[in-house]
Design an enzyme around this catalytic site. Structure first.
Site, PDB file in Angstrom:
ATOM      1  N   GLY A  77       0.793  -1.215   0.000  1.00  8.86           N
ATOM      2  CA  GLY A  77       0.000   0.000   0.000  1.00  8.86           C
ATOM      3  C   GLY A  77       0.832   1.274   0.000  1.00  8.86           C
ATOM      4  N   ASP A  86      -5.648  -6.499  10.863  1.00  9.08           N
ATOM      5  CA  ASP A  86      -5.580  -6.817   9.434  1.00  9.08           C
ATOM      6  C   ASP A  86      -4.965  -8.201   9.222  1.00  9.08           C
ATOM      7  OD1 ASP A  86      -6.197  -6.270   6.814  1.00  9.08           O
ATOM      8  OD2 ASP A  86      -4.425  -5.030   6.448  1.00  9.08           O
TER       9      ASP A  86
HETATM   10  P1  ADP Z   1       0.894  -4.539   2.048  1.00  2.82           P
HETATM   11  O1  ADP Z   1       1.091  -3.094   2.366  1.00  2.82           O
HETATM   12  O2  ADP Z   1       0.157  -4.797   0.777  1.00  2.82           O
HETATM   13  O3  ADP Z   1       0.392  -5.358   3.202  1.00  2.82           O
HETATM   14  P2  ADP Z   1       3.693  -4.921   2.400  1.00  2.82           P
HETATM   15  O4  ADP Z   1       4.163  -3.569   2.000  1.00  2.82           O
HETATM   16  O5  ADP Z   1       3.659  -5.256   3.831  1.00  2.82           O
HETATM   17  O6  ADP Z   1       2.302  -5.170   1.721  1.00  2.82           O
HETATM   18  O7  ADP Z   1       4.550  -6.021   1.659  1.00  2.82           O
HETATM   19  C1  ADP Z   1       4.525  -6.175   0.262  1.00  2.82           C
HETATM   20  C2  ADP Z   1       5.179  -7.481  -0.140  1.00  2.82           C
HETATM   21  O8  ADP Z   1       6.542  -7.492   0.225  1.00  2.82           O
HETATM   22  C3  ADP Z   1       4.585  -8.684   0.580  1.00  2.82           C
HETATM   23  O9  ADP Z   1       3.497  -9.190  -0.122  1.00  2.82           O
HETATM   24  C4  ADP Z   1       5.739  -9.661   0.603  1.00  2.82           C
HETATM   25  O10 ADP Z   1       5.781 -10.389  -0.600  1.00  2.82           O
HETATM   26  C5  ADP Z   1       6.941  -8.757   0.672  1.00  2.82           C
HETATM   27  N1  ADP Z   1       7.446  -8.651   2.060  1.00  2.82           N
HETATM   28  C6  ADP Z   1       7.008  -7.810   3.033  1.00  2.82           C
HETATM   29  N2  ADP Z   1       7.703  -7.962   4.173  1.00  2.82           N
HETATM   30  C7  ADP Z   1       8.626  -8.922   3.934  1.00  2.82           C
HETATM   31  C8  ADP Z   1       9.655  -9.555   4.737  1.00  2.82           C
HETATM   32  N3  ADP Z   1       9.875  -9.218   6.012  1.00  2.82           N
HETATM   33  N4  ADP Z   1      10.398 -10.508   4.154  1.00  2.82           N
HETATM   34  C9  ADP Z   1      10.181 -10.868   2.863  1.00  2.82           C
HETATM   35  N5  ADP Z   1       9.238 -10.326   2.071  1.00  2.82           N
HETATM   36  C10 ADP Z   1       8.462  -9.360   2.578  1.00  2.82           C
END
Ligand code: ADP
Length: 289
Positions: free
Chosen positions: A22, A136
């Site tokens: 997001g 969430d």
């Molecule tokens: P959103 O805001 O849609 O919830 P995030 O910004 O938290 O998504 O994360 C986007 C994507 O980045 C996740 O779907 C995942 O694939 C990857 N990601 C997030 N955090 C991690 C992490 N700690 N380690 C590996 N991949 C991650």
């Protein structure tokens, strides 16, 4: 620092990009001590993102649990907002369930993932001081590390529960359609039981591999109906199961579904607490062992 994060992610190069959410993009990086991390970088000028980042930092710096994605650090420098997390090598639970990540999760593994995430949430509800409501819970916010240990992520929407705000009416309902507790949606009364509802939806997702709303159908409703008319052969229920685990699901699957349906009861008071859920899944794992 900003310069170190910039360097360790190869100048935020596209090849190091692992996802986008997001409020910006997520990069893979390696700190100077060799630790592999995920760096979440806010899009420039995203005010809302800034607020959620602060919430996330405040909360994550106070909670430590093996089933919660740990915050390694953060950086607010040169107009940049970045959060640094432990790297979760196997991505989101949703990716695995959709078959996109190429990892096959057998039934036992799924029970362990359910148990791990339940423990993370039970910790937030019962051991964090003051308690925290995640708000969430969903399969894209459950990440899997290199050992396929499940960790709950994304605390940007979370809320601290102080006694005075318990069951407090929030002005804006937050969460994700399909996972959102209908009672909270109607009454705007937020309690830990809203996370229990969302977790129940994730439990159903683990067994069906379907997202909560697929082709206009609500999986919660379908499973409820199938349970009610369940016969000796479990016809209907077996139909709903993820084909890749149909042969491995053991005796406890009916008990598992009952537990999931308890979590998604319409009325919050009929739902178990997260620590009751933890105990129930532990029992399932023992019996299935
Ligand atoms: P959103 O805001 O849609 O919830 P995030 O910004 O938290 O998504 O994360 C986007 C994507 O980045 C996740 O779907 C995942 O694939 C990857 N990601 C997030 N955090 C991690 C992490 N700690 N380690 C590996 N991949 C991650």
């Amino acid at each position: 620092s900003y310069d170190e994060l910039k360097k360790c992610s190869n100048n935020f190069s596209e090849s190091n990009e692992i996802g986008s959410g997001g409020y910006g993009k997520v990069y893979r990086g390696m700190l100077s001590d060799g630790q592999v991390v995920a760096i979440k970088r806010a899009q420039q000028g995203s005010m809302q993102g800034g607020l959620e980042f602060k919430t996330e930092i405040e909360l994550l710096s106070r909670v430590h649990h093996k089933n919660l994605v740990g915050l390694v650090g953060f950086c607010f420098e040169q107009g940049e907002q970045m959060l640094v997390y432990e790297f979760m090598a196997n991505g989101t639970l949703r990716e695995s369930l959709s078959g996109r990540s190429g990892i096959h999760l057998d039934w036992k593994r799924r029970l362990r993932i359910a148990l791990g995430s339940a423990r993370g949430l039970a910790y937030l509800h019962e051991l964090a001081n003051p308690p925290i409501i995640h708000r969430d819970v969903k399969s894209t916010n459950i990440l899997l590390d290199e050992n396929l240990t499940a960790k709950v992520a994304d605390f940007g929407l979370s809320k601290l529960v102080s006694d005075s705000s318990k069951g407090h009416v929030s002005t804006q309902v937050k969460g994700t359609m399909g996972y959102l507790d209908p009672e909270y949606y109607m009454t705007q009364q937020l309690t830990e039981k809203s996370d229990v509802y969302s977790f129940g939806v994730v439990m159903l997702e683990l067994i069906t591999a379907k997202q909560p709303i697929e082709k206009g159908k609500y999986v919660v409703r379908e499973v409820r109906t199938a349970m009610n008319r369940d016969d000796e052969e479990h016809y209907g229920l077996t139909e709903m199961m993820d084909p890749t685990i149909r042969n491995t699901v053991l005796l406890g699957f009916r008990r598992y579904l009952e537990l999931a349906l308890q979590c998604v009861e319409e009325s919050a008071t009929d739902r178990p607490t997260m620590s009751e859920v933890v105990k129930a899944i532990e029992t399932l794992l023992q019996n299935d062992g």
